[in-house]
Design an enzyme around this catalytic site. Structure first.
Site, PDB file in Angstrom:
ATOM      1  N   HIS A  59      29.608  39.984  47.702  1.00  0.00           N
ATOM      2  CA  HIS A  59      29.557  41.197  46.868  1.00  0.00           C
ATOM      3  C   HIS A  59      28.665  42.234  47.562  1.00  0.00           C
ATOM      4  O   HIS A  59      27.633  41.882  48.153  1.00  0.00           O
ATOM      5  CB  HIS A  59      29.003  40.851  45.487  1.00  0.00           C
ATOM      6  CG  HIS A  59      29.223  41.949  44.498  1.00  0.00           C
ATOM      7  ND1 HIS A  59      28.459  43.095  44.489  1.00  0.00           N
ATOM      8  CD2 HIS A  59      30.140  42.103  43.510  1.00  0.00           C
ATOM      9  CE1 HIS A  59      28.898  43.897  43.533  1.00  0.00           C
ATOM     10  NE2 HIS A  59      29.912  43.321  42.919  1.00  0.00           N
ATOM     11  N   GLU A 117      36.678  46.325  46.920  1.00  0.00           N
ATOM     12  CA  GLU A 117      35.685  47.032  46.116  1.00  0.00           C
ATOM     13  C   GLU A 117      35.028  48.124  46.960  1.00  0.00           C
ATOM     14  O   GLU A 117      34.002  47.863  47.619  1.00  0.00           O
ATOM     15  CB  GLU A 117      34.614  46.058  45.644  1.00  0.00           C
ATOM     16  CG  GLU A 117      35.143  44.950  44.770  1.00  0.00           C
ATOM     17  CD  GLU A 117      34.111  44.541  43.734  1.00  0.00           C
ATOM     18  OE1 GLU A 117      34.413  44.676  42.547  1.00  0.00           O
ATOM     19  OE2 GLU A 117      33.011  44.140  44.116  1.00  0.00           O
ATOM     20  N   GLY A 172      30.065  50.562  39.785  1.00  0.00           N
ATOM     21  CA  GLY A 172      29.026  50.934  38.823  1.00  0.00           C
ATOM     22  C   GLY A 172      28.699  52.414  38.812  1.00  0.00           C
ATOM     23  O   GLY A 172      27.663  52.819  38.294  1.00  0.00           O
ATOM     24  N   ASN A 178      32.312  39.868  36.168  1.00  0.00           N
ATOM     25  CA  ASN A 178      31.082  39.660  36.936  1.00  0.00           C
ATOM     26  C   ASN A 178      29.919  40.230  36.135  1.00  0.00           C
ATOM     27  O   ASN A 178      29.740  41.443  36.077  1.00  0.00           O
ATOM     28  CB  ASN A 178      31.203  40.376  38.297  1.00  0.00           C
ATOM     29  CG  ASN A 178      29.927  40.283  39.108  1.00  0.00           C
ATOM     30  OD1 ASN A 178      29.075  39.427  38.849  1.00  0.00           O
ATOM     31  ND2 ASN A 178      29.779  41.148  40.098  1.00  0.00           N
ATOM     32  N   LYS A 216      26.830  40.045  36.736  1.00  0.00           N
ATOM     33  CA  LYS A 216      25.666  40.422  37.564  1.00  0.00           C
ATOM     34  C   LYS A 216      24.377  39.841  36.955  1.00  0.00           C
ATOM     35  O   LYS A 216      24.428  38.727  36.436  1.00  0.00           O
ATOM     36  CB  LYS A 216      25.592  41.939  37.725  1.00  0.00           C
ATOM     37  CG  LYS A 216      26.943  42.552  38.136  1.00  0.00           C
ATOM     38  CD  LYS A 216      26.815  43.947  38.607  1.00  0.00           C
ATOM     39  CE  LYS A 216      28.211  44.541  38.799  1.00  0.00           C
ATOM     40  NZ  LYS A 216      28.210  45.717  39.619  1.00  0.00           N
ATOM     41  N   GLU A 251      26.551  44.207  46.488  1.00  0.00           N
ATOM     42  CA  GLU A 251      25.140  44.240  46.049  1.00  0.00           C
ATOM     43  C   GLU A 251      24.320  43.187  46.794  1.00  0.00           C
ATOM     44  O   GLU A 251      23.149  43.405  47.098  1.00  0.00           O
ATOM     45  CB  GLU A 251      25.069  44.046  44.519  1.00  0.00           C
ATOM     46  CG  GLU A 251      25.531  45.314  43.807  1.00  0.00           C
ATOM     47  CD  GLU A 251      26.144  45.106  42.446  1.00  0.00           C
ATOM     48  OE1 GLU A 251      26.033  44.009  41.884  1.00  0.00           O
ATOM     49  OE2 GLU A 251      26.763  46.059  41.930  1.00  0.00           O
TER      50      GLU A 251
END
Ligand code: PEP
Length: 252
Positions: free
Chosen positions: A94, A171, A177, A4, A6, A96
């Site tokens: 996701h 996740e 991160g 991914n 991003k 985010e």
């Protein structure tokens, strides 16, 4: 193993360079690599992908998808559009996007249903925030159970084409991160719990782990049979590091 990217890299030239390097990583016969670049790079990358000598066990994916195929939805990309470029997967839900774009479980569910109905494979992300995890593992399970119940509504009737039609990535948000790893034992327990929650779906779903995965910790996750692979963010931008992760995955 899902890369991914991003919102990276900053230019198309860099994106093509990175794709070429990742596409050269030797693929073990047990390992499929799915590369998910930003939408704007997908068309060029899809052209490169089509011209590769071998595309075996390599696929492209989007980092998101919208639930309508076409229409007055400014800025959105539909599942058929993504498929028509040659992408096979879409990451949905996701954390985010849930955080920065305020995506709700209702929106995530619409995206899941529309993608599966359009024949796009889904990588559904679920996972608890730190405040919930601090309350303990039972609270984390409760959070994930609710997410799954809402995100997978109206999917029982859908006939999955393959065992990778629906992949669920666990996740924990606090591990994404951050360099903080979820203990592999907990990730495996959660993966087993997710499979139990999704046991009505046939064929059984695969569960990935995601959250600060790198070449040093990947083997600890994959040695648990409940974990079928990883969703890799930061480390997928470094071809050498991603290559080491893939190598470790192949030798499990
Ligand atoms: C992710 O993008 O879902 C992710 C897990 O990122 P990272 O590997 O950088 O933690």
């Amino acid at each position: 193993m899902v890369a991914n990217w991003k919102e990276n890299p900053e230019t198309e030239a860099e994106a093509l360079g990175l794709f070429r390097k990742l596409a050269k990583i030797p693929r073990n016969r047990n390992t499929e690599i799915v590369i998910c670049p930003p939408f704007v790079y997908l068309e060029k990358i899809a052209e490169e992908f089509k011209n590769l000598e071998s595309r075996a066990r390599l696929a492209l994916g989007g980092q998101d998808i919208f639930w309508e195929k076409t229409g007055a939805f400014t800025g959105e990309i539909g599942p058929t559009m993504l498929r028509s470029l040659g992408a096979a997967y879409a990451i949905i839900g996701h954390s985010e996007r849930r955080k920065f774009l305020r995506e709700t479980d209702e929106m995530v569910n619409k995206k899941v249903v529309a993608s599966l109905e359009a024949g796009l494979k889904v990588i559904l992300c679920v996972g608890e925030p730190l405040a919930i995890r601090r309350q303990g593992f039972t609270a984390a399970k409760k959070f994930v159970r609710r997410q799954l119940a809402e995100d997978l509504r109206r999917t029982s009737h859908i006939k999955f084409q393959t065992s990778s039609s629906l992949v669920i990535a666990y996740e924990p948000i606090w591990a994404i991160g951050t360099g903080k790893n979820c203990p592999p034992f907990d990730a495996a327990r959660m993966a087993a719990f997710i499979k139990l929650q999704a046991r009505h779906l046939k064929p059984p779903v695969r569960v990935l782990y995601g959250g600060s995965v790198n070449s040093k910790n990947i083997a600890d996750y994959l040695k648990n049979k409940e974990i079928g692979g990883a969703l890799v963010g930061g480390a997928s931008l470094n071809a050498a590091e991603f290559g080491r992760i893939i190598k470790a995955a192949g030798s499990r």
